[in-house]
Design a protein around this motif. Structure first.
Motif, short mmCIF file in Angstrom:
data_model
loop_
_atom_site.label_atom_id
_atom_site.label_comp_id
_atom_site.label_asym_id
_atom_site.label_seq_id
_atom_site.Cartn_x
_atom_site.Cartn_y
_atom_site.Cartn_z
N ASN A 210 1.21 8.70 -13.83
CA ASN A 210 1.48 7.26 -13.88
C ASN A 210 2.55 6.98 -14.92
O ASN A 210 2.47 7.45 -16.06
N ILE B 10 -1.32 -1.04 -4.20
CA ILE B 10 -0.47 -1.24 -5.38
C ILE B 10 -0.60 -2.65 -5.93
O ILE B 10 -0.80 -2.86 -7.11
N ASN C 71 -4.41 10.16 1.11
CA ASN C 71 -4.86 9.27 0.03
C ASN C 71 -4.09 7.96 0.16
O ASN C 71 -2.87 7.97 0.34
N VAL D 18 -3.57 4.12 -1.70
CA VAL D 18 -3.85 3.25 -2.85
C VAL D 18 -3.23 1.88 -2.61
O VAL D 18 -2.19 1.75 -1.95
N ARG E 186 0.66 5.64 0.78
CA ARG E 186 -0.11 6.74 1.34
C ARG E 186 0.62 8.05 1.10
O ARG E 186 1.86 8.09 1.10
N SER F 60 -2.66 8.17 -8.34
CA SER F 60 -3.74 7.87 -7.40
C SER F 60 -4.69 6.81 -7.95
O SER F 60 -5.55 6.31 -7.22
N PHE F 61 -4.57 6.48 -9.24
CA PHE F 61 -5.34 5.38 -9.82
C PHE F 61 -4.64 4.07 -9.46
O PHE F 61 -3.46 3.89 -9.75
N GLU F 62 -5.38 3.16 -8.83
CA GLU F 62 -4.77 1.90 -8.42
C GLU F 62 -4.43 1.04 -9.65
O GLU F 62 -5.26 0.91 -10.55
N VAL G 171 0.84 -1.20 0.00
CA VAL G 171 0.00 0.00 0.00
C VAL G 171 0.87 1.24 0.00
O VAL G 171 2.03 1.20 0.39
N LEU H 29 -0.38 11.88 -4.44
CA LEU H 29 -0.51 10.87 -5.50
C LEU H 29 -1.18 11.42 -6.75
O LEU H 29 -0.82 11.05 -7.87
N ASP H 30 -2.14 12.34 -6.58
CA ASP H 30 -2.84 12.88 -7.75
C ASP H 30 -1.99 13.87 -8.54
O ASP H 30 -2.38 14.27 -9.65
N ARG I 112 -7.87 -5.62 2.17
CA ARG I 112 -7.61 -4.27 1.65
C ARG I 112 -7.99 -3.22 2.69
O ARG I 112 -7.22 -2.30 2.96
#
Length: 281
Positions: free
Chosen positions: A248, A143, A139, A141, A134, A257-259, A132, A243-244, A177
């Motif tokens: 990616n 991984i 936030n 996510v 943070r 931030s998208f898993e 995971v 994260l945002d 999760r």
């Protein structure tokens, strides 16, 4: 340096007063978070606060204390795990009193804090890990999820592992999760990656084994399986990114931030360093 060596070094520098004297601030995993995750007693207390089960256990700092804990648990085999060590160093599975005393002596000597966790054996239970991440905006996510082909009793670093998990039901996965998110928040890792390990037995439910407030060998598997560069992202998060705000690496369009989602299976197996055998004495 990274991983367990860096955590141990950070704790030693803080305890010696060097960080305060030189005005150095720890970023990523703070000193309280490192202690909460690595100190076996503090971790058990943290899990109790959020209502998560851990195996019946006790903390020993001397051989005499370890023997009392063994009597309280009441049966062998017992798992002995030193605090602040890497890759299970100094720990093991004791099937009788003689083995137990030998492993406890080794564990106490190996532990950074002369502290070992003695816990009831979960040999044969299924073992899973969730990586995971943070950020400072809270936030979180997921991984990657990883399943050990070998059951509890074989160290994760020595086990064949598969990503993503193959034998969890969706309800079981969602529970793990949720637990992982709760754990990283309770331990207090402000930003960066963490590795959470669980034991699962369909007849008995799930129990938390441990949480590493750092990247691990399993994190390397998670990065390769998903293409999500955990170490790189952790470094960016530690200097203030969220994260945002980080693109990616794979899609170049969506934020971190998208898993990650994968449509393939990645397998890791342990590799023996056979070239070193010839030099062993």
């Amino acid at each position: 340096m990274g991983g367990q060596t860096a955590l141990n070094l950070a704790v030693s520098l803080a305890d010696s007063g060097a960080l305060d004297r030189l005005g150095v601030r720890l970023i990523g995993a703070s000193l309280p978070a490192i202690r909460a995750a690595e100190d076996r007693q503090l971790f058990k207390q943290a899990m109790n606060r959020i209502g998560l089960k851990t195996p019946p256990s006790g903390i020993g700092t001397t051989l005499e204390e370890c023997l009392v804990i063994a009597e309280d648990i009441g049966e062998f085999p017992l798992i002995v795990g030193p605090a602040f060590t890497l890759g299970g160093t100094g720990g093991g599975i004791a099937y009788n009193r003689s083995e137990f005393e030998d492993i406890c002596r080794a564990g106490l000597a190996a532990s950074h804090t002369r502290q070992v966790l003695i816990e009831k054996s979960l040999l044969g239970w299924k073992e899973y890990e969730l990586d995971v991440m943070r950020d400072m905006a809270d936030n979180v996510v997921m991984i990657c999820s990883i399943e050990n082909i070998d059951p509890m009793g074989v160290h994760t670093g020595d086990s064949i592992t598969v990503a993503p998990t193959e034998t969890l039901t969706d309800k079981e996965y969602q529970r793990l999760r949720d637990y992982s998110v709760a754990i990283i928040r309770e331990i207090g890792v402000e930003c960066g990656g963490s590795n959470v390990q669980f034991a699962v037995n369909p007849a008995d439910g799930e129990e938390v084994i441990e949480m590493n407030p750092r990247v691990s060998r399993s994190s390397a598997t998670a990065s390769k399986a998903t293409g999500f560069p955990i170490a790189k992202m952790a470094a960016k998060l530690s200097v203030g990114y969220t994260l945002d705000q980080i693109p990616n690496d794979i899609t170049k369009k969506t934020p971190a931030s998208f898993e990650p989602s994968i449509d393939h299976v990645v397998t890791k197996r342990a590799k023996d360093n056979v070239w070193g055998y010839g030099r062993a004495q």
